[in-house]
Design an enzyme around this catalytic site. Sequence first.
Site, PDB file in Angstrom:
ATOM      1  N   LYS A  23       0.827  -1.210   0.000  1.00  0.00           N
ATOM      2  CA  LYS A  23       0.000   0.000   0.000  1.00  0.00           C
ATOM      3  C   LYS A  23       0.863   1.262   0.000  1.00  0.00           C
ATOM      4  O   LYS A  23       0.597   2.212  -0.731  1.00  0.00           O
ATOM      5  CB  LYS A  23      -0.906   0.030   1.242  1.00  0.00           C
ATOM      6  CG  LYS A  23      -1.854  -1.133   1.342  1.00  0.00           C
ATOM      7  CD  LYS A  23      -2.603  -1.139   2.670  1.00  0.00           C
ATOM      8  CE  LYS A  23      -1.757  -1.486   3.875  1.00  0.00           C
ATOM      9  NZ  LYS A  23      -1.271  -2.869   3.926  1.00  0.00           N
TER      10      LYS A  23
ATOM     11  N   HIS B 275       4.770   0.660   6.373  1.00  0.00           N
ATOM     12  CA  HIS B 275       4.622   0.926   4.945  1.00  0.00           C
ATOM     13  C   HIS B 275       5.975   1.324   4.368  1.00  0.00           C
ATOM     14  O   HIS B 275       6.571   2.292   4.808  1.00  0.00           O
ATOM     15  CB  HIS B 275       3.566   2.017   4.726  1.00  0.00           C
ATOM     16  CG  HIS B 275       2.201   1.622   5.230  1.00  0.00           C
ATOM     17  ND1 HIS B 275       1.148   2.490   5.312  1.00  0.00           N
ATOM     18  CD2 HIS B 275       1.729   0.430   5.675  1.00  0.00           C
ATOM     19  CE1 HIS B 275       0.089   1.848   5.787  1.00  0.00           C
ATOM     20  NE2 HIS B 275       0.425   0.599   6.023  1.00  0.00           N
TER      21      HIS B 275
HETATM   22  P1  GDP Z   1       2.333  -2.183   3.082  1.00  0.00           P
HETATM   23  O1  GDP Z   1       2.252  -2.427   4.537  1.00  0.00           O
HETATM   24  O2  GDP Z   1       1.110  -2.628   2.361  1.00  0.00           O
HETATM   25  O3  GDP Z   1       2.706  -0.775   2.716  1.00  0.00           O
HETATM   26  O4  GDP Z   1       3.514  -3.118   2.535  1.00  0.00           O
HETATM   27  P2  GDP Z   1       4.942  -3.343   3.239  1.00  0.00           P
HETATM   28  O5  GDP Z   1       5.800  -2.180   2.984  1.00  0.00           O
HETATM   29  O6  GDP Z   1       4.781  -3.793   4.647  1.00  0.00           O
HETATM   30  O7  GDP Z   1       5.450  -4.630   2.456  1.00  0.00           O
HETATM   31  C1  GDP Z   1       5.622  -4.627   1.094  1.00  0.00           C
HETATM   32  C2  GDP Z   1       7.086  -4.985   0.790  1.00  0.00           C
HETATM   33  O8  GDP Z   1       7.228  -5.318  -0.570  1.00  0.00           O
HETATM   34  C3  GDP Z   1       8.038  -3.842   1.039  1.00  0.00           C
HETATM   35  O9  GDP Z   1       9.284  -4.355   1.417  1.00  0.00           O
HETATM   36  C4  GDP Z   1       8.120  -3.182  -0.333  1.00  0.00           C
HETATM   37  O10 GDP Z   1       9.348  -2.471  -0.535  1.00  0.00           O
HETATM   38  C5  GDP Z   1       8.061  -4.375  -1.225  1.00  0.00           C
HETATM   39  N1  GDP Z   1       7.434  -4.183  -2.539  1.00  0.00           N
HETATM   40  C6  GDP Z   1       6.345  -3.432  -2.868  1.00  0.00           C
HETATM   41  N2  GDP Z   1       6.009  -3.600  -4.149  1.00  0.00           N
HETATM   42  C7  GDP Z   1       6.898  -4.491  -4.654  1.00  0.00           C
HETATM   43  C8  GDP Z   1       7.056  -5.112  -5.928  1.00  0.00           C
HETATM   44  O11 GDP Z   1       6.308  -4.896  -6.868  1.00  0.00           O
HETATM   45  N3  GDP Z   1       8.088  -6.007  -6.051  1.00  0.00           N
HETATM   46  C9  GDP Z   1       8.931  -6.303  -5.036  1.00  0.00           C
HETATM   47  N4  GDP Z   1       9.903  -7.186  -5.248  1.00  0.00           N
HETATM   48  N5  GDP Z   1       8.805  -5.738  -3.818  1.00  0.00           N
HETATM   49  C10 GDP Z   1       7.800  -4.858  -3.630  1.00  0.00           C
HETATM   50  P1  IMO Z   2       0.322  -2.979   7.265  1.00  0.00           P
HETATM   51  O1  IMO Z   2      -0.386  -1.661   7.316  1.00  0.00           O
HETATM   52  C1  IMO Z   2       0.320  -7.194   8.330  1.00  0.00           C
HETATM   53  C2  IMO Z   2      -1.574  -8.274  12.131  1.00  0.00           C
HETATM   54  C3  IMO Z   2      -0.660  -8.809  13.210  1.00  0.00           C
HETATM   55  C4  IMO Z   2      -1.616  -9.739  13.930  1.00  0.00           C
HETATM   56  C5  IMO Z   2      -2.959  -8.981  13.867  1.00  0.00           C
HETATM   57  C6  IMO Z   2      -3.286  -8.193  15.094  1.00  0.00           C
HETATM   58  O2  IMO Z   2       1.800  -2.863   7.226  1.00  0.00           O
HETATM   59  O3  IMO Z   2      -0.233  -3.847   6.177  1.00  0.00           O
HETATM   60  P2  IMO Z   2      -2.400  -5.908  16.111  1.00  0.00           P
HETATM   61  O4  IMO Z   2      -1.029  -5.523  16.599  1.00  0.00           O
HETATM   62  O5  IMO Z   2      -2.906  -5.052  15.019  1.00  0.00           O
HETATM   63  O6  IMO Z   2      -3.387  -6.075  17.217  1.00  0.00           O
HETATM   64  O7  IMO Z   2      -2.195  -7.384  15.489  1.00  0.00           O
HETATM   65  O8  IMO Z   2      -2.828  -8.105  12.753  1.00  0.00           O
HETATM   66  N1  IMO Z   2      -1.157  -6.958  11.583  1.00  0.00           N
HETATM   67  C7  IMO Z   2      -0.595  -6.795  10.385  1.00  0.00           C
HETATM   68  N2  IMO Z   2      -0.205  -7.704   9.467  1.00  0.00           N
HETATM   69  N3  IMO Z   2       0.447  -5.884   8.071  1.00  0.00           N
HETATM   70  C8  IMO Z   2       0.037  -4.965   8.968  1.00  0.00           C
HETATM   71  O9  IMO Z   2       0.009  -3.643   8.694  1.00  0.00           O
HETATM   72  C9  IMO Z   2      -0.476  -5.404  10.215  1.00  0.00           C
HETATM   73  N4  IMO Z   2      -0.938  -4.779  11.311  1.00  0.00           N
HETATM   74  C10 IMO Z   2      -1.366  -5.741  12.137  1.00  0.00           C
HETATM   75  O10 IMO Z   2       0.431  -9.507  12.672  1.00  0.00           O
HETATM   76  O11 IMO Z   2      -1.764 -10.932  13.210  1.00  0.00           O
HETATM   77 MG    MG Z   3       3.295  -3.418   6.059  1.00  0.00          MG
END
Ligand code: GDP
Ligand code: IMO
Ligand code: MG
Length: 430
Positions: free
Chosen positions: A17, A42
Site C-alpha cells: 500500500k 509501509h
Molecule cells: P504495506 O504495509 O502494504 O505498505 O507493505 P509493506 O511495505 O509492509 O510490504 C511490502 C514490501 O514489498 C516492502 O518491502 C516493499 O518495498 C516491497 N514491494 C512493494 N512492491 C513491490 C514489488 O512490486 N516487487 C517487489 N519485489 N517488492 C515490492
Molecule cells: P500494514 O499496514 C500485516 C496483524 C498482526 C496480527 C494482527 C493483530 O503494514 O499492512 P495488532 O497488533 O494489530 O493487534 O495485530 O494483525 N497486523 C498486520 N499484518 N500488516 C500490517 O500492517 C499489520 N498490522 C497488524 O500480525 O496478526
Molecule cells: Mg506493512
Amino acid sequence: MPKNLVVIGAQWGDEGKGKIVDLLTERVGAVARFQGGHNAGHTLVIDGAKTVLSLIPSGILHPGVQCVIGNGVVVSLEALFREADMLVQRGIQVYDRLKVSPNCPVILPSHIALDRARERAQGVNAIGTTGRGIGPAYEDKVARRAVRLADLMQRERLAARLGEILDFHNFVLSRYFSAETVDFQRTLDQLVAQAERIEPLLADVSVLLRNEMKRGTNLMFEGAQGALLDVDVGTYPFVTSSNTIAGEAAVGTGLGPRDINAVLGIVKAYTTRVGAGPFPTELFDETGEHLSRVGHEFGAVTGRPRRCGWFDAVAMRRAVMHNSLSSLGVTKLDVMDGLDTLRICTGYRIDGEIRDEPPLLPHRFSECVPVYEEHKGWTEPTHGITDFSKLPTNARSYLARMEELAGVPIDIVSTGPDRAQTIVLRHPYD
Ligand code: GDP
Ligand code: IMO
Ligand code: MG
C-alpha cells in the site's frame, strides 16, 4: 471534478500500500490515515533509498502535500515523534505539513503492557499481535475511557482521566495477568511533555479535508492492514482491532460516505500473512520458500517472517465486495519470476462441496481445502518493467485471469519495490 480515492489492502496486510500511496500522491492535495496505528509498516523506496512509515501518511515524501492523521487512528506519541524526527533528519518537512485529530485515542504504556501480557497468557492461542498496544487502545475508545489527544490540553483533566484508566489497567495487569504495573506519575510527566509538542499539530481534520475539497484538490485515504484483518468482516478473532475496509475512510476522518469516489484495492500476485489465523492457500514447500526469499517476506515492523502462499481469488472476491473496489493494484509480480507453474485458488472444498465463498463459521476455515487452477509461469524477468507490453505473455495471462476473477480492472502493476518500478495501465485519478 476533484476525486477522492481510498487505497486499502485487499488481503492480510503488507500488500504494498505504502509504495502505491507514495506513487499516487503526485496527484493529490492531501493524504489521510484513517485507522490503525503504528502496527502498520509501509515501505517506500525512491531511487534506491528506503523509508519505512508506520503512522505518518505515505504521502509525506512529496513536498507540499498536506498529511493528516484522522480520528480513527490510535496514536502513540512516542512513535509519532520518533518517526517525524527521523524524517526531519533526512531533510523532509513534517511539522508544518502534518495535522492530527484531537479525537485520536492515545496509546499509553499500559496498553502495550496489556497487549503483551494478554498474548503471553494466550500461549498457543495467541493472535501474534504486533505488541504495540493497538487492541487495548481501541477497547478503551469503545469503552469511553480513552485518553484522547484533546485531553492532553488540560492538565487537570488529563491527570484525572489518566488516574482512572491506569487504576483499571494496573488492576488487570497485576491481579489478572500477574504482570508489572505502570507508574502513574511517570506516565503523566511523559504525556505533559508530549502535549506541548503535539498541540501545534492538532486540527479539525474533517474541516481541513473539506476545505481541501472546496479548493478543488484530490484527496487520498491510506488504509493500513488489510480487508481480511478487519475486526468485523475479517478472519475474527485473528484480526486487528479496527475496521480496515474502505467505509472506515469516511468514519475515521469524520467525512461522509459520499465523499469517497473510488477505491483501489492492493493485492500481491500471491498471498502473505503475519501472525496467527486461517490462511487456506499457505505453502510449506519450496515455492513458499521462493516467495519468502525473493519477496523478502519479513515484517516491516516486527521483522517476523511472513507466511506465504498462492493467490486466493475467493478471499479477493470478498474484498471486492466489502470495499466496493473500483480497481486493483497488483504488486510483487516480479517475485513470481522463474516459477514453473503458478496456482490461483478459485474455490474452497468443504464437506465434499466446492464453494466460492468462505465458510460462514470461521472456525471451519481450517477444514477448507483450496481448489486450484494452474497457470504457466514465465522465465523472463519482469523485475523493473514499466511497460505492460514488455511483460512475458504468461505474466499478462496471469494478470488477465486475476482481473477476470475479481470482476474489476487492474489499474496498476508493480514490478519492484522502487517508485519507478511500476506499470500504470490507467491512473486511478483520471
Ligand atoms: P504495506 O504495509 O502494504 O505498505 O507493505 P509493506 O511495505 O509492509 O510490504 C511490502 C514490501 O514489498 C516492502 O518491502 C516493499 O518495498 C516491497 N514491494 C512493494 N512492491 C513491490 C514489488 O512490486 N516487487 C517487489 N519485489 N517488492 C515490492
Ligand atoms: P500494514 O499496514 C500485516 C496483524 C498482526 C496480527 C494482527 C493483530 O503494514 O499492512 P495488532 O497488533 O494489530 O493487534 O495485530 O494483525 N497486523 C498486520 N499484518 N500488516 C500490517 O500492517 C499489520 N498490522 C497488524 O500480525 O496478526
Ligand atoms: Mg506493512
